[in-house]
Scaffold this active site. Structure first.
Site, short mmCIF file in Angstrom:
data_model
loop_
_atom_site.label_atom_id
_atom_site.label_comp_id
_atom_site.label_asym_id
_atom_site.label_seq_id
_atom_site.Cartn_x
_atom_site.Cartn_y
_atom_site.Cartn_z
CG ASP A 172 -4.17 -1.28 8.26
OD1 ASP A 172 -4.16 -2.17 7.39
OD2 ASP A 172 -3.21 -1.07 9.03
CD GLU B 195 -1.80 3.99 12.00
OE1 GLU B 195 -3.04 3.94 12.11
OE2 GLU B 195 -1.09 2.99 11.84
N GLY C 95 -3.30 -5.22 19.19
CA GLY C 95 -1.91 -5.45 18.83
C GLY C 95 -1.70 -6.75 18.10
CB ALA C 96 -3.98 -9.33 17.08
CG LEU D 16 -6.21 -9.28 13.42
CD1 LEU D 16 -7.10 -10.17 14.28
CD2 LEU D 16 -6.16 -9.82 11.99
CB SER D 17 -6.42 -2.77 11.32
OG SER D 17 -5.47 -2.84 10.35
CB SER D 18 -6.75 -2.72 17.43
OG SER D 18 -5.37 -2.61 17.65
CG ASP E 7 -0.44 -0.02 2.54
OD1 ASP E 7 0.77 -0.30 2.70
OD2 ASP E 7 -1.20 0.24 3.50
CB SER F 88 -9.28 2.93 26.44
OG SER F 88 -9.18 1.60 25.94
C1 GLA Z 1 0.24 -2.42 8.47
C2 GLA Z 1 0.04 -1.02 7.91
C3 GLA Z 1 -0.58 -1.05 6.52
C4 GLA Z 1 0.17 -2.00 5.60
C5 GLA Z 1 0.42 -3.34 6.29
C6 GLA Z 1 1.30 -4.24 5.47
O1 GLA Z 1 -0.99 -3.02 8.68
O2 GLA Z 1 -0.80 -0.27 8.75
O3 GLA Z 1 -0.62 0.24 5.99
O4 GLA Z 1 1.35 -1.43 5.14
O5 GLA Z 1 1.01 -3.19 7.56
O6 GLA Z 1 0.65 -4.61 4.30
#
Ligand code: GLA
Length: 417
Positions: A201, A189, A146-147, A149-151, A59, A90
């Site tokens: 994400d 971010e 922190g897994a 999975l984009s928390s 990305d 939180s």
């Molecule tokens: C993290 C970053 C994303 C992407 C991935 C790897 O999740 O937040 O922007 O770069 O790593 O694909």
């Protein structure tokens, strides 16, 4: 590479990471808001974590990726204020108490901790010219923390749709507006939380559709919704949270990104997406890179990015042709590339992937930034329990912390709950 063998801990319990229902999430956030601020929130908003089917570390290289929203969401109860004060609580950080900031003072480098992802969004909206005031908010989440999975993107995106609605910014209602909200979240971010991540994400949290994976072309920000009904093929996407610590605000992610940008500059292209002749590019790098650059390392990184973008195109074709089982082998090839060329895997991720495949998965790979976090495996519906049990047993054998499991089905994007 790890070598999975027959587990000696066959009875190891499997921990399933359940998603809350939207009603449950909203009730939890509302109750926590009452407890923290003795007041009624203006509403509850939520945003999903994501899995990524294919397209890792593409990305920020102008490439393609194919994420999908998870049913696991971050819930945010929020009430706007008249002043610039931000007060946050939180449920995931109970020891942190009330996190406070003055929005007028927020600037790159001025805040740290989990609250920076929240105030960062308000700051970035202001930077984009929108009028946004302070707020009180409470966060509760069932996105594994922190897994990989984009928390963090789920948190940013929930804040973005909440502020959009309470201030009537008019961005949340269509994809063009949501693309702007995603840009705002990326800015939060990158500039305030200090993680130089790409935009996958946030696009997954804000621009997906229930039932579909999102084909994101980061060269121009365009998207296509790809039907992703694995159950119709008697398949499932098993997510394995290895519980190995994963941290993006460290040097490795930034180093990968810097190497890619240096290689693109040396090759005379704006991003590695523009590399059309991989062999020629790898050869030219030897001469083109500045003195002192690690040519072999750079070649491996470029090879990963260029072949990974091709794998996204291949998966797109396979899904369009209903050859879903064949996606498995592409995932496995992606894992080898991430492990050997991009060097972002780790022992736990390799063990999860190798064991899942040895136990009958059609393929699998690590997801997200790497160095820990989660892996995915494409599994026959009837074998999900058995694959999960085998992976859990292998982790017990290796004396590793017990992993968590979930089955990913494409859920809805950020919105009011
Ligand atoms: C993290 C970053 C994303 C992407 C991935 C790897 O999740 O937040 O922007 O770069 O790593 O694909």
């Amino acid at each position: 590479m790890s070598t999975p063998s027959t587990p000696t801990h066959p009875g190891t319990p499997v921990e399933w990471l359940e998603a809350w229902t939207p009603a449950e999430g909203a009730a939890r956030a509302t109750a926590a808001f009452h407890a923290a601020f003795a007041a009624e929130p203006a509403g509850v908003w939520s945003a999903p974590g994501r899995a990524n089917v294919i397209g890792e570390h593409t990305d920020y290289n102008g490439g393609l990726c194919l994420p999908m929203a998870l049913p696991h969401r971050t819930y945010l109860a929020l009430r706007p204020r008249e002043d610039d004060v931000v007060r946050l609580v939180s449920a995931q950080e109970p020891q942190a108490g009330v996190w406070t900031a003055d929005l007028a003072q927020v600037a790159p480098g001025s805040v740290s901790g989990w609250g920076s992802y929240v105030v960062g969004v308000a700051w970035a909206l202001r930077q984009a010219g929108f009028t946004v005031a302070g707020f009180d908010a409470v966060v509760d989440s069932c996105v594994p923390y922190g897994a990989g999975l984009s928390s963090s993107a789920a948190l940013e995106s929930a804040v973005a749709v909440a502020l959009d609605e309470v201030h009537g910014l008019g961005l949340g209602g269509d994809d063009a507006g949501r693309a702007r909200l995603a840009e705002v979240c990326v800015r939060a971010e990158n500039d305030i939380a200090g993680a130089n991540t790409g935009g996958m994400d946030q696009a997954a949290a804000l621009r997906t559709r229930e039932g579909f994976a999102l084909m994101l072309d980061t060269r121009d920000g365009s998207t296509r919704h790809i039907p992703f009904d694995l159950a119709a093929h008697d398949l499932a996407l098993l997510v394995i949270d290895t519980r190995a610590e994963h941290q993006l605000v460290d040097g490795q992610y930034a180093a990968r990104r810097a190497t890619c940008e240096e290689a693109a500059t040396a090759l005379g292209v704006s991003t590695l997406r523009e590399v059309t002749d991989l062999d020629g590019a790898l050869e030219r790098l030897g001469q083109a890179l500045p003195p002192g650059a690690e040519v072999e390392v750079s070649r491996r990184r470029v090879r990963h990015v260029v072949t990974e973008i091709a794998r996204v195109e291949l998966v797109d074709d396979l899904l369009a042709a209903d050859q879903v089982e064949e996606v498995g082998a592409v995932l496995t090839a992606a894992h080898a590339s991430l492990r050997d060329d991009y060097e972002v895997s780790c022992r736990e991720l390799d063990l999860a992937v190798d064991t899942a495949i040895a136990a009958g998965s059609l393929g699998g790979r690590m997801v997200g930034g790497g160095f820990g976090g989660s892996a995915i495996a494409l599994v026959r519906d009837s074998e999900v329990e058995q694959v999960a049990a085998t992976v859990a047993a292998a982790f017990a054998d290796a004396a590793l912390e017990a992993p968590g499991f979930l089955v990913a089905t494409p859920a809805s994007p950020a919105g009011r709950s």
